[in-house]
Design a protein around this motif. Structure first.
Motif, PDB file in Angstrom:
ATOM      1  N   THR A  97       0.836  -1.088   0.030  1.00 25.09           N
ATOM      2  CA  THR A  97      -0.042   0.015   0.077  1.00 25.09           C
ATOM      3  C   THR A  97       0.965   1.288  -0.089  1.00 25.09           C
ATOM      4  OG1 THR A  97      -1.823  -1.066   1.144  1.00 25.09           O
ATOM      5  CG2 THR A  97      -1.782   1.453   1.096  1.00 25.09           C
ATOM      6  N   ASP A  98       0.636   2.201  -1.113  1.00 27.09           N
ATOM      7  CA  ASP A  98       1.668   3.449  -1.074  1.00 27.09           C
ATOM      8  C   ASP A  98       0.806   4.706  -0.738  1.00 27.09           C
ATOM      9  OD1 ASP A  98      -0.075   3.653  -3.252  1.00 27.09           O
ATOM     10  OD2 ASP A  98       1.688   3.481  -4.611  1.00 27.09           O
ATOM     11  N   ASP A  99      -0.808   4.314  -0.425  1.00 25.70           N
ATOM     12  CA  ASP A  99      -1.368   5.514  -0.062  1.00 25.70           C
ATOM     13  C   ASP A  99      -1.046   5.961   1.505  1.00 25.70           C
ATOM     14  OD1 ASP A  99      -3.859   6.920   1.534  1.00 25.70           O
ATOM     15  OD2 ASP A  99      -4.515   7.075  -0.701  1.00 25.70           O
ATOM     16  N   ASP A 100      -0.563   6.995   1.943  1.00 26.18           N
ATOM     17  CA  ASP A 100      -0.233   7.582   3.184  1.00 26.18           C
ATOM     18  C   ASP A 100      -1.569   7.380   4.272  1.00 26.18           C
ATOM     19  OD1 ASP A 100       2.264   8.071   2.385  1.00 26.18           O
ATOM     20  OD2 ASP A 100       2.054  10.265   2.132  1.00 26.18           O
ATOM     21  N   LYS A 101      -2.668   7.764   3.862  1.00 26.46           N
ATOM     22  CA  LYS A 101      -3.564   7.586   4.893  1.00 26.46           C
ATOM     23  C   LYS A 101      -4.008   6.244   5.352  1.00 26.46           C
ATOM     24  CE  LYS A 101      -7.155  10.569   4.958  1.00 26.46           C
ATOM     25  NZ  LYS A 101      -8.196  11.539   4.717  1.00 26.46           N
ATOM     26  N   THR A 155      -6.227  -1.229  -3.621  1.00 24.82           N
ATOM     27  CA  THR A 155      -6.392  -0.386  -2.532  1.00 24.82           C
ATOM     28  C   THR A 155      -7.934  -0.330  -2.443  1.00 24.82           C
ATOM     29  OG1 THR A 155      -4.669   1.144  -3.056  1.00 24.82           O
ATOM     30  CG2 THR A 155      -6.324   1.924  -1.540  1.00 24.82           C
ATOM     31  N   ALA A 201     -10.778   7.098   4.575  1.00 27.32           N
ATOM     32  CA  ALA A 201     -10.072   6.576   3.609  1.00 27.32           C
ATOM     33  C   ALA A 201     -10.937   6.252   2.392  1.00 27.32           C
ATOM     34  CB  ALA A 201      -9.454   5.308   3.817  1.00 27.32           C
ATOM     35  N   LEU A 258     -10.694   7.934  -1.560  1.00 33.33           N
ATOM     36  CA  LEU A 258     -10.586   7.211  -2.856  1.00 33.33           C
ATOM     37  C   LEU A 258     -10.939   7.933  -4.211  1.00 33.33           C
ATOM     38  CD1 LEU A 258     -11.609   3.718  -1.807  1.00 33.33           C
ATOM     39  CD2 LEU A 258      -9.281   4.396  -2.314  1.00 33.33           C
TER      40      LEU A 258
END
Length: 239
Positions: free
Chosen positions: A61-65, A130, A184, A188
């Motif tokens: 996962t590269d989404d900071d949140k 994600t 989150a 999206l």
């Protein structure tokens, strides 16, 4: 934005879980002791694997949140730096309170419910989607207060002096996790909606079949069935 529709889908999933015969019987105080104990075994298999699933999700996962939410969830599972408060350790203490030997838990024969539920979870963790991951986690976390509260009611009916720290911890923190996951969802992009909804459907499916196992649906078949066996050939004996 599709958040309101996602909330409706999650709430619909929760209603279906509440109406499952196992959960409904537990809430009504009519679930037999043996079924309540087997439910604990099924929940324990899930609890033991959950940190692994979170680590797998964090690996890609590269989404900071999303990473922050997953890391906070993992930290909670592991006791926030204090192993004495790791959730699975509380689970083992629950077994002690029930008078269940660790060996009995370790040697429990997993049936189709646990096998499929864990397979779904592991494949979501490896999916690199994600939306799918958030959907799965969202409904999974939202269902915990429903299922664990019912399990707590069922077990304390049969064991009035039982300490229920394992259930209490999850019920307390998972509401916070759900609120964070909805944040989150709001972040999206619209093209993730289909995968998000699919993840929710997978999470509900996994929970229902886990409950099916605890309810005894798969008792007739312990060994995995192989449809390549000749007995499953509809033309067998007609040649």
């Amino acid at each position: 934005m599709f958040v309101s529709e996602v909330r409706k889908q999650v709430e619909g999933s929760l209603d279906e879980v509440r109406n499952h015969p196992l959960v409904a019987s537990a809430a009504a105080g009519t679930l037999p002791r043996d079924a309540a104990h087997r439910w604990v075994f099924c929940a324990g298999r899930e609890s033991r694997s959950f940190p692994w699933i979170l680590r797998e999700l964090l690996a890609w996962t590269d989404d900071d949140k999303v990473r922050r939410i997953l890391q906070e969830n993992l930290d909670d599972e592991l006791g926030s730096g204090d192993p004495r408060h790791a959730h699975f350790l509380h689970y083992l203490h629950l077994l002690d309170g029930l008078g269940v030997a660790r060996e009995e838990f370790d040697t429990y024969t997993e049936r189709a419910g646990i096998t499929l539920a864990l397979s779904l979870a592991f494949n979501v963790a490896k999916s690199r989607s994600t939306g799918r991951a958030i959907g799965y986690m969202l409904v999974n976390e939202a269902m915990t207060p429903v299922t664990y509260n019912a399990a707590r009611q069922a077990l304390t009916r049969h064991h009035p002096e039982l300490r229920t720290d394992f259930f209490d911890l999850h019920i307390e923190v998972d509401d916070q996790h759900v609120a964070a996951l909805y944040e989150a969802v709001e972040a999206l992009p619209d093209d993730e909606e289909r995968d998000l909804r699919f993840g929710i459907a997978l999470g509900r499916r996994g929970m229902e079949i886990l409950l099916d196992e605890a309810y005894g649906v798969f008792d007739a078949h312990v060994e995995p069935l192989r449809i390549t066996d000749e007995r499953w050939n509809p033309l067998s004996g007609l040649r």
